[in-house]
Structure formats: structure tokens, C-alpha cells
Design a protein around this motif. Structure first.
Motif, PDB file in Angstrom:
ATOM      1  N   ARG A   1       0.797  -1.224   0.057  1.00 50.13           N
ATOM      2  CA  ARG A   1       0.032  -0.015   0.060  1.00 50.13           C
ATOM      3  C   ARG A   1       0.850   1.196  -0.058  1.00 50.13           C
ATOM      4  O   ARG A   1       0.349   2.194  -0.582  1.00 50.13           O
ATOM      5  CB  ARG A   1      -0.890  -0.251   1.156  1.00 50.13           C
ATOM      6  CG  ARG A   1      -2.020   0.919   1.188  1.00 50.13           C
ATOM      7  CD  ARG A   1      -3.157   0.757   1.974  1.00 50.13           C
ATOM      8  NE  ARG A   1      -4.101   1.752   1.972  1.00 50.13           N
ATOM      9  CZ  ARG A   1      -4.636   2.784   3.062  1.00 50.13           C
ATOM     10  NH1 ARG A   1      -4.039   2.575   4.081  1.00 50.13           N
ATOM     11  NH2 ARG A   1      -5.458   3.685   2.951  1.00 50.13           N
TER      12      ARG A   1
ATOM     13  N   SER B   1      -3.130   6.076   7.945  1.00 42.25           N
ATOM     14  CA  SER B   1      -3.432   4.882   8.454  1.00 42.25           C
ATOM     15  C   SER B   1      -2.304   3.564   7.787  1.00 42.25           C
ATOM     16  O   SER B   1      -2.420   2.328   8.209  1.00 42.25           O
ATOM     17  CB  SER B   1      -4.791   4.157   8.112  1.00 42.25           C
ATOM     18  OG  SER B   1      -4.821   4.363   6.544  1.00 42.25           O
TER      19      SER B   1
ATOM     20  N   PRO C   1       0.857   1.545   7.875  1.00 42.68           N
ATOM     21  CA  PRO C   1       1.575   1.085   9.207  1.00 42.68           C
ATOM     22  C   PRO C   1       2.874   1.444   9.020  1.00 42.68           C
ATOM     23  O   PRO C   1       3.569   1.368   8.109  1.00 42.68           O
ATOM     24  CB  PRO C   1       1.135  -0.412   8.983  1.00 42.68           C
ATOM     25  CG  PRO C   1       1.157  -0.718   7.612  1.00 42.68           C
ATOM     26  CD  PRO C   1       0.695   0.427   6.749  1.00 42.68           C
TER      27      PRO C   1
ATOM     28  N   SER D   1     -12.762   5.074  -0.216  1.00 44.64           N
ATOM     29  CA  SER D   1     -13.665   3.924  -0.213  1.00 44.64           C
ATOM     30  C   SER D   1     -14.830   4.458  -0.154  1.00 44.64           C
ATOM     31  O   SER D   1     -15.927   3.535  -0.411  1.00 44.64           O
ATOM     32  CB  SER D   1     -13.207   3.048   1.142  1.00 44.64           C
ATOM     33  OG  SER D   1     -13.446   4.042   2.387  1.00 44.64           O
TER      34      SER D   1
ATOM     35  N   ILE E   1     -13.422   6.480  -9.206  1.00 49.93           N
ATOM     36  CA  ILE E   1     -12.425   5.641  -9.371  1.00 49.93           C
ATOM     37  C   ILE E   1     -11.587   5.450 -10.690  1.00 49.93           C
ATOM     38  O   ILE E   1     -10.470   5.766 -10.762  1.00 49.93           O
ATOM     39  CB  ILE E   1     -12.467   4.500  -8.291  1.00 49.93           C
ATOM     40  CG1 ILE E   1     -12.856   4.822  -6.862  1.00 49.93           C
ATOM     41  CG2 ILE E   1     -11.444   3.490  -8.451  1.00 49.93           C
ATOM     42  CD1 ILE E   1     -13.214   3.664  -6.002  1.00 49.93           C
TER      43      ILE E   1
ATOM     44  N   PHE F   1      -8.017   6.422 -12.128  1.00 49.39           N
ATOM     45  CA  PHE F   1      -6.971   5.527 -12.489  1.00 49.39           C
ATOM     46  C   PHE F   1      -6.400   6.015 -14.134  1.00 49.39           C
ATOM     47  O   PHE F   1      -5.482   6.044 -14.392  1.00 49.39           O
ATOM     48  CB  PHE F   1      -7.355   4.289 -12.451  1.00 49.39           C
ATOM     49  CG  PHE F   1      -7.256   3.683 -11.284  1.00 49.39           C
ATOM     50  CD1 PHE F   1      -5.906   2.546 -10.936  1.00 49.39           C
ATOM     51  CD2 PHE F   1      -7.833   3.532  -9.945  1.00 49.39           C
ATOM     52  CE1 PHE F   1      -5.657   2.036  -9.943  1.00 49.39           C
ATOM     53  CE2 PHE F   1      -7.568   3.145  -8.605  1.00 49.39           C
ATOM     54  CZ  PHE F   1      -6.680   2.488  -8.676  1.00 49.39           C
TER      55      PHE F   1
ATOM     56  N   LEU G   1      -5.147  -4.235 -10.114  1.00 52.46           N
ATOM     57  CA  LEU G   1      -4.328  -3.643  -9.097  1.00 52.46           C
ATOM     58  C   LEU G   1      -5.128  -3.854  -7.822  1.00 52.46           C
ATOM     59  O   LEU G   1      -4.486  -4.102  -6.821  1.00 52.46           O
ATOM     60  CB  LEU G   1      -4.060  -2.128  -9.578  1.00 52.46           C
ATOM     61  CG  LEU G   1      -2.997  -1.964 -10.430  1.00 52.46           C
ATOM     62  CD1 LEU G   1      -2.968  -0.482 -10.591  1.00 52.46           C
ATOM     63  CD2 LEU G   1      -1.444  -2.720  -9.817  1.00 52.46           C
ATOM     64  N   THR G   2      -6.432  -3.776  -7.724  1.00 54.55           N
ATOM     65  CA  THR G   2      -7.233  -3.609  -6.591  1.00 54.55           C
ATOM     66  C   THR G   2      -7.209  -4.887  -5.876  1.00 54.55           C
ATOM     67  O   THR G   2      -7.738  -5.130  -4.887  1.00 54.55           O
ATOM     68  CB  THR G   2      -8.708  -3.073  -6.821  1.00 54.55           C
ATOM     69  OG1 THR G   2      -8.411  -1.811  -7.687  1.00 54.55           O
ATOM     70  CG2 THR G   2      -9.574  -2.842  -5.660  1.00 54.55           C
TER      71      THR G   2
ATOM     72  N   HIS H   1      -6.187  -5.982  -2.451  1.00 57.68           N
ATOM     73  CA  HIS H   1      -6.898  -6.346  -1.471  1.00 57.68           C
ATOM     74  C   HIS H   1      -6.993  -7.837  -0.792  1.00 57.68           C
ATOM     75  O   HIS H   1      -7.840  -7.946   0.178  1.00 57.68           O
ATOM     76  CB  HIS H   1      -8.235  -5.586  -1.328  1.00 57.68           C
ATOM     77  CG  HIS H   1      -8.108  -3.922  -1.425  1.00 57.68           C
ATOM     78  ND1 HIS H   1      -8.987  -3.152  -1.489  1.00 57.68           N
ATOM     79  CD2 HIS H   1      -6.995  -3.227  -1.346  1.00 57.68           C
ATOM     80  CE1 HIS H   1      -8.656  -1.808  -1.383  1.00 57.68           C
ATOM     81  NE2 HIS H   1      -7.397  -1.947  -1.513  1.00 57.68           N
TER      82      HIS H   1
ATOM     83  N   GLY I   1      -3.991  -8.036   3.686  1.00 52.48           N
ATOM     84  CA  GLY I   1      -4.183  -6.880   4.673  1.00 52.48           C
ATOM     85  C   GLY I   1      -5.277  -6.663   5.196  1.00 52.48           C
ATOM     86  O   GLY I   1      -6.507  -7.347   5.142  1.00 52.48           O
TER      87      GLY I   1
ATOM     88  N   SER J   1      -8.496  -3.299   6.960  1.00 49.61           N
ATOM     89  CA  SER J   1      -9.312  -1.990   6.721  1.00 49.61           C
ATOM     90  C   SER J   1      -9.599  -2.026   8.212  1.00 49.61           C
ATOM     91  O   SER J   1     -10.301  -2.683   8.557  1.00 49.61           O
ATOM     92  CB  SER J   1     -10.278  -2.034   5.746  1.00 49.61           C
ATOM     93  OG  SER J   1      -9.629  -2.344   4.253  1.00 49.61           O
TER      94      SER J   1
ATOM     95  N   MET K   1     -17.446  -3.097  -7.520  1.00 54.80           N
ATOM     96  CA  MET K   1     -16.771  -3.575  -8.745  1.00 54.80           C
ATOM     97  C   MET K   1     -17.358  -4.895  -9.165  1.00 54.80           C
ATOM     98  O   MET K   1     -17.173  -5.277 -10.397  1.00 54.80           O
ATOM     99  CB  MET K   1     -15.084  -3.761  -8.622  1.00 54.80           C
ATOM    100  CG  MET K   1     -14.339  -2.686  -8.422  1.00 54.80           C
ATOM    101  SD  MET K   1     -12.767  -2.848  -8.426  1.00 54.80           S
ATOM    102  CE  MET K   1     -12.310  -1.337  -7.857  1.00 54.80           C
TER     103      MET K   1
END
Ligand code: HEM
Length: 328
Positions: A61, A95, A97, A165, A172, A176, A189-190, A193, A196, A198, A274
Motif C-alpha cells: 500500500r 493509516s 502501518p 472507499s 475511481i 486511474f 491492481l485492486t 486487497h 491486509g 481495513s 466492482m
């Protein structure tokens, strides 16, 4: 299926081609100046990922957020000071990390000991991201090297470059597209997810406060929603509470994210949308059915991300420390 729709599907379905050499990056950039580059990064990330299994997702990320704002130039690694609020302190990056930043700093320290002043922080981030993805089961793809690090980093430049989000699929797609990524590349690419977390604050409205007619988002699988309601019950008090992006195989890079979306097990509203939007659904269905297609498209799109807006020659510098420019 209507002809214009079929035509648009065809137009957006191909992956754009590019050449690493056109971006002045090469895979063997450090072969003479720092031959142990790959080995040193491997050693550092292996230790870090084993002790902190969330490192891979966090680093991916960080890489993505760095590249989308002014190119892959490690501008996100710079710390703010009393004169400058840096990208890292833009609200959308809060956010991210600490482990992800720490693994890059560790690799940089090891590389500076072995080959001082040679390896850029942006190259370390690109290489470490690929290696971490591979380590958690994802595909191996080419990483061109020779990026320079940015000379600046400004929080005010972040807004509008990274999807949120609560955005619509149209917004979106637009973000892109402005960076040269088509819908197929965006959906691939998404798939990041698949690993990891949220924080509950990113999706809590889907559980507790969705609309006048339904407190819970009806596109969410009811069992999944019930589990998340329990998990996130105290999210306002404890802002740290988070759920897995991919509830079934959270630590493994695979195509489960897309299979989950087909069952209403998408965590963010944008993820779930999506699977139903006619522009993105065909690719969700393709990747759910065919992990090889996902890995191939993800690899290609990551290679493309990695060359986005890169700085070479005197457009940047090789930083001595990743958290500050050489001048400061
Ligand atoms: C389509 C638009 C996208 C939206 C709206 C979005 C939004 C988000 C949000 C809200 C989170 C949770 C952050 C948190 O609460 O800590 C997240 C996590 C994550 N995102 Fe995205 N994202 C998108 C695309 C991407 C892309 C293209 C990548 C990488 C190529 C990516 C990689 C990740 C990863 C790996 C995580 C987990 C981070 C962790 O566990 O620390 N995302 N994303």
C-alpha cells in the motif's frame, strides 16, 4: 449484450504495453555498483515479514500511495518537519502501518553499510514490494531499477490522486484513467486487497448506518455483515480495530478477493461495487475464475505502476536517509 457495451469492453480490456528501457530503468542497474542489492533486501524483508506478517500488505500500500502522487520517488517516506507537512501526514496516509516504513529504513541502513550513496529509497521500495508479494504467494514480476528519490514531499499534493472507499466507481475509474490505467488494470491492481486490513471506520457505515430503508448495506452477505458488526461494535472508542480485506485467506496473495466479491464478502463499498458495475464486473468474474489471468494482469499492472512518473538523472537524488532529503 449491446454493441457499444461490447465495444467498450474490448477497448478497455487490453493491457497497455510499455518497455522498461523507455523509462531508463534496467533490472541489472546495481549489478556492478551494489551486486548484493537483491540479497540484502531479501534478507531484511524475510526477517521482518516473519516477525510481522502484516508487513507485505503495508509495504504494497505504501508503494502504491507513493507512486500515485508524483511518481515512484519515495516522496511518501519523507517525514514532516516544522517547515513542511509531508505526504506521509496527509489524512489518507495516516493509516499506513509503521512496519512498512520500518522495513525500508532497515534495508536502506544495510545497503548504506555495504554500498554507501548508491541505492535509492524508491528502488528499495519497489524491489521490497515485489519480493514481499512473492513471499506471500503472489506473482514474481520484473522490477526496473535506477529511480531517483524526490527532492520534495508535500501533503497538499496528495488529494485527488488516491481513491477513497466512499467514492463511486466512476470517480475511481477517472482517478486511474488520469494516470494512464484502464479499467482492466484498475481491477487487477485492486486485487491487492487479497492481503491486509481495513480499519472499521472505512466501512462501518455499511454495517450501522447505510440508508433510511436499511441499516446494513444489502449488497453485503448477511453472515459476513453480522460478523463485522460484532468485530466493529466498539470502533468509535477503539480506532485501531480493523478487519481483513480478504476474510477467507487474509495472509495469502491469491484470487480469493474476487471470489469473495461474487458472494457479497467485499469489505469496502468500492470493492463490492466492482463486482456489480458492468464496467468492472467482467474482470472480477475473469479473475475469480482464473487466478493465472489475475496474476498475469496484476504483474503487468504493477510493472507499469513501478515506472509511473519515475525520476532519473538530475531530476532527483539518491537519499542518504529515506526519511529526509539530502539538503535537510
Ligand atoms: C480501487 C481503489 C482503492 C481504494 C478505494 C482503496 C482503499 C483502501 C482502504 C480504505 C484501505 C484500508 C486502509 C486502512 O483502514 O488502514 C486499503 C487497504 C489496502 N490497500 Fe487499497 N484501495 C484501492 C486500491 C488499491 C490498490 C490499487 C492497491 C495496490 C496496488 C491497494 C493496496 C492496499 C493494501 C495492500 C491494503 C492493506 C494495507 C494494510 O493491511 O496495511 N489498494 N485500501
Amino acid at each position: 449484450m449491446a454493441l457499444p457495451y461490447l465495444l467498450s469492453l474490448f477497448l478497455v480490456s487490453s493491457l497497455t504495453l510499455f518497455n522498461l528501457a523507455d523509462c531508463q530503468l534496467t533490472e541489472d542497474y546495481y549489478s556492478k555498483t551494489c551486486p548484493d542489492f537483491q540479497k540484502i533486501i531479501q534478507e531484511i524483508i524475510t526477517v521482518k515479514q516473519m516477525s510481522n506478517p502484516t508487513t507485505a500488505a503495508g509495504t504494497l500500500r505504501v508503494f502504491f500511495h507513493d507512486c500515485m502522487v508524483g511518481g515512484c520517488d519515495a516522496s511518501l517516506l519523507i517525514s514532516s518537519n516544522s517547515f513542511n507537512k509531508a505526504e506521509r501526514d496527509a489524512d489518507i496516509n495516516e493509516s499506513l502501518p509503521g512496519d512498512a516504513f520500518e522495513v525500508i529504513v532497515r534495508a536502506k541502513t544495510a545497503l548504506e553499510l555495504k554500498c554507501p550513496g548508491i541505492v535509492s529509497c524508491s528502488d528499495i521500495l519497489a524491489e521490497a514490494t515485489r519480493d514481499l508479494i512473492t513471499m506471500v504467494g503472489g506473482p514474481f514480476y520484473k522490477v526496473g531499477l535506477g529511480r531517483k528519490d524526490s527532492l520534495t514531499s508535500k501533503a497538499v499534493e496528495v488529494e485527488g490522486h488516491i481513491a477513497r472507499s466512499n467514492m463511486s466507481i466512476t470517480e475511481i475509474i477517472d482517478i486511474f484513467a488520469k494516470k494512464g490505467f484502464n479499467i482492466r488494470e484498475m481491477v487487477a491492481l485492486t486485487g491487492a486487497h487479497t492481503i491486509g486490513f481495513s480499519h472499521c471506520s472505512e466501512f462501518s457505515y455499511r454495517l450501522f448506518n447505510f440508508s433510511k430503508d436499511s441499516k446494513t448495506d444489502p449488497s453485503m452477505n448477511p453472515l459476513y455483515a453480522a460478523g463485522l458488526k460484532t468485530l466493529c461494535a466498539n470502533y468509535l472508542m477503539d480506532k485501531a480495530i480493523a478487519a481483513f480485506n480478504d476474510a477467507i485467506t487474509p495472509g495469502k496473495f491469491d484470487n480469493m478477493y474476487y471470489l469473495n466479491l461474487q458472494k457479497g464478502i467485499g469489505l469496502l463499498a468500492t470493492d463490492q461495487a466492482m463486482a456489480s458495475d458492468p464496467r468492472t464486473k467482467p474482470f472480477v468474474d475473469l479473475y475469480a475464475k482464473n487466478q493465472t489471468a489475475f496474476f498475469e494482469d496484476f504483474s503487468r499492472a504493477m510493472e507499469k505502476t513501478g515506472v509511473y512518473g519515475v525520476k532519473t538523472g538530475n531530476q532527483g537524488e539518491v537519499r542518504r536517509r529515506c526519511d529526509s532529503t539530502n539538503k535537510s
